[in-house]
Write an enzyme that holds these catalytic residues in place. Structure first.
Site, PDB file in Angstrom:
ATOM      1  N   GLN A   1     -34.475 120.946 -71.160  1.00  8.95           N
ATOM      2  CA  GLN A   1     -33.459 121.810 -70.586  1.00  8.95           C
ATOM      3  C   GLN A   1     -32.258 121.825 -71.518  1.00  8.95           C
ATOM      4  O   GLN A   1     -31.698 120.780 -71.830  1.00  8.95           O
ATOM      5  CB  GLN A   1     -33.049 121.278 -69.205  1.00  8.95           C
ATOM      6  CG  GLN A   1     -31.809 121.930 -68.668  1.00  8.95           C
ATOM      7  CD  GLN A   1     -31.975 122.521 -67.284  1.00  8.95           C
ATOM      8  OE1 GLN A   1     -33.038 122.422 -66.680  1.00  8.95           O
ATOM      9  NE2 GLN A   1     -30.935 123.121 -66.775  1.00  8.95           N
TER      10      GLN A   1
ATOM     11  N   ASP B 251     -29.828 128.233 -86.134  1.00 12.32           N
ATOM     12  CA  ASP B 251     -29.851 126.842 -85.657  1.00 12.32           C
ATOM     13  C   ASP B 251     -30.807 126.023 -86.519  1.00 12.32           C
ATOM     14  O   ASP B 251     -31.727 125.378 -86.006  1.00 12.32           O
ATOM     15  CB  ASP B 251     -30.273 126.819 -84.182  1.00 12.32           C
ATOM     16  CG  ASP B 251     -30.081 125.450 -83.532  1.00 12.32           C
ATOM     17  OD1 ASP B 251     -30.640 125.229 -82.442  1.00 12.32           O
ATOM     18  OD2 ASP B 251     -29.383 124.605 -84.131  1.00 12.32           O
TER      19      ASP B 251
ATOM     20  N   ALA C 281     -28.634 124.236 -72.960  1.00 16.86           N
ATOM     21  CA  ALA C 281     -27.498 124.964 -72.393  1.00 16.86           C
ATOM     22  C   ALA C 281     -27.861 126.410 -72.076  1.00 16.86           C
ATOM     23  O   ALA C 281     -27.288 127.032 -71.193  1.00 16.86           O
ATOM     24  CB  ALA C 281     -26.336 124.916 -73.382  1.00 16.86           C
TER      25      ALA C 281
END
Lengths: 241, 175
Positions: A23, A146, A25
Site C-alpha cells: 500500500q 521514480d 500513497a
C-alpha cells in the site's frame, strides 16, 4: 476505513481484487491471477479531499500516463510487465506479475556481499545494462519519474544475458526536455548512492554507458550537473539556516 | 478438444467458448446469418490469432464495457472484434479481425453458452469441419500480425509476440 472509503485491509489480506501486497500513497497493489496468469493489480484510490470530478480526471490521467509509458518503453525494446487490462472505472491496472525475480537493489547487495568487492564484474555489466536501458528510454522521451534500484528487476536465474525489467511507471510522463531527463537521472543517482554504499564507481559506469548510447546525452548530462549544483546549493543554504 | 470453454476470473458468471472450423465454404452466408441474428457468435479471422488468451483478453474487456454501458460497437460480439484491434477504427477492426467472404477457416467465439445451444446452432450453419483447437497455431500468420499491430523486431528481442499484441490491445484507450 481507508482514505477512499474502502474497508481497511492490511498487507497480506485477500479481498475480491486479490491479495494486498503493498500500500503506497497513491495506490494499493494486489496479487491475483488473470486467466490463470500471475498478475499484479495496481489500484489507484480516490482522494476524498479533492473535488470528485477533478479527482476522477487526475486519476484517469495518471493511469493513462502509466500505461502509455509502459507501451512506449516496450516498443523500444525495454523489458516491462505486459499490461493485460485497464479498468478505467475502478482505476485498476492488471499487469504481468514478474515472478521468480530479484530487485536490482537486492542483487547489488548480495553481489557485494558474496564477492566481498565493491565493483565486481557482474555489477559493472549490470551498470552497462542499466545505462543502455536509460539511454533508450530517454531517447524515446519517456521520463520514468521514480528511478530506483527497487524498480528494476532481474529474472532468476540471473546471468550475463538477463535483461533488466523496469517497473512502476506510476509517476512517468512523456517529455523531450533535457531538464526532465537530467532530473530523472538525478533521482536515480540519489536513490542509488544512498541505498548502496561504495557504489560511486558502479553508478559512474551507468552514466558512461548512457553517454555512449544516448543520442542527446551530452545535453542531458549537462543538466544533471546543473541539478546537482542546485541541490548542493540548497543543502548548504539549509545548513546555514 | 473440439471446442474450449473458459471462465473469466473478473466475470465469474460469464463463459467464453471457442471453436475452430476449417474447409469452410460459406463464410459470406455465415456473416449474413450473424447480421440477421440467426447466429449469436463472433467469427474471427484465425490468421490474426496467436493463442486463445488473446481472445479472452478481448472478451474480458467486452464484458467490462458492456457492464458499464460503454461499448463502442453495436453488440458484445462485434465488441470482441473491436477490442482485438490496435486502433480505434471500428470498420477497420471488423475488416481485419472478422472473417472475410473468401476465408476457408474461422475461429468462432460464443458467449454465455451454458447448454451449448448457441454453438450447436452455429455449427449447423457452417459448411465446414470443426477441428481441434490445438491446431490454431497452424493458422497463425505472424508476419501479418506484426504488420497489423505494427510490431518491430526491436520489441521482440525481450518480449513474445503474444505479449506485444496483448499490451497494445490493453493500452489502446490510453493514447
Amino acid at each position: 476505513m481507508e482514505p477512499d472509503g474502502a474497508p481497511t485491509s492490511s498487507v497480506g489480506q485477500t479481498c475480491d481484487v486479490g491479495k494486498l501486497i503493498k500500500q503506497g500513497a497513491e495506490a494499493r497493489v494486489y496479487s491475483t491471477t488473470f486467466m490463470g496468469r500471475p498478475t499484479i493489480v495496481k489500484e489507484r484510490f480516490k482522494k476524498k479531499y479533492r473535488h470528485p470530478t477533478l479527482d476522477k480526471k487526475l486519476t484517469h490521467r495518471r493511469t493513462t500516463r502509466e500505461v502509455t509509458a509502459i507501451l512506449r518503453c516496450r516498443k523500444s525494446g525495454i523489458c516491462t510487465p505486459t499490461v493485460y487490462f485497464v479498468d478505467y472505472e475502478s482505476h485498476r491496472i492488471y499487469m504481468e506479475n514478474i515472478e521468480n525475480s530479484t530487485t536490482v537493489r537486492d542483487y547489488i547487495a548480495s553481489e557485494q556481499k558474496e564477492t566481498q568487492e565493491t565493483n565486481p564484474e557482474t555489477l559493472v555489466s549490470l551498470a552497462q545494462k542499466i545505462g543502455t536501458l536509460l539511454a533508450t528510454m530517454h531517447d524515446n522521451d519517456v521520463i520514468h519519474g521514480d528511478l530506483t534500484t527497487s524498480n528494476m528487476l532481474l529474472r532468476q536465474p540471473v546471468d550475463s544475458s538477463s535483461p533488466v525489467v523496469l517497473i512502476d511507471f506510476g509517476l512517468s510522463s512523456v517529455s523531450g526536455l533535457h531538464e526532465d531527463k537530467g532530473v530523472d537521472l538525478y533521482v536515480l543517482e540519489r536513490a542509488f548512492l544512498s541505498t548502496h554504499p561504495n557504489t560511486e564507481n558502479i553508478f559512474e559506469h551507468i552514466l558512461v554507458t548512457y553517454r555512449k548510447k544516448s543520442k542527446k546525452s551530452s545535453d542531458v548530462l549537462k543538466k544533471l550537473d546543473e541539478v546537482r549544483m542546485r541541490e548542493i546549493g540548497r543543502a548548504s543554504c539549509r545548513e546555514r539556516v | 478438444m473440439a471446442s474450449q470453454s473458459y471462465e473469466l476470473e473478473l466475470f465469474p458468471n460469464c463463459k467464453v467458448t471457442l471453436a475452430l472450423f476449417d474447409g469452410v465454404e460459406n463464410c459470406q452466408d455465415l456473416k449474413r446469418c450473424i447480421m440477421e441474428g440467426k447466429v449469436d457468435a463472433a467469427l474471427l479471422n484465425v490468421s490474426m490469432i496467436i493463442e486463445p488468451f488473446q481472445v479472452l483478453v478481448s472478451a474480458n474487456k467486452a464484458f467490462h464495457v458492456q457492464q458499464h454501458g460503454k461499448m463502442k460497437t453495436r453488440n458484445i460480439n462485434s465488441e470482441i472484434l473491436f477490442n482485438l484491434s490496435p486502433t480505434n477504427n471500428i470498420s477497420e477492426s471488423f475488416k481485419r479481425f472478422g472473417v472475410s467472404n473468401e476465408d476457408k477457416s474461422l475461429l468462432a467465439v460464443v458467449l454465455n453458452d451454458s447448454n451449448g445451444e448457441k454453438l450447436q446452432r452455429l455449427t449447423e450453419q457452417v459448411e465446414g469441419t470443426r477441428i481441434d483447437m490445438n491446431q490454431l497455431k497452424d493458422f497463425t500468420d505472424e508476419a501479418k500480425i506484426k504488420k497489423v499491430y505494427k510490431i518491430q523486431d526491436t520489441e521482440l528481442t525481450n518480449s513474445t509476440l503474444l505479449d506485444a499484441v496483448i499490451c497494445r490491445m490493453a493500452t489502446k484507450d490510453a493514447s
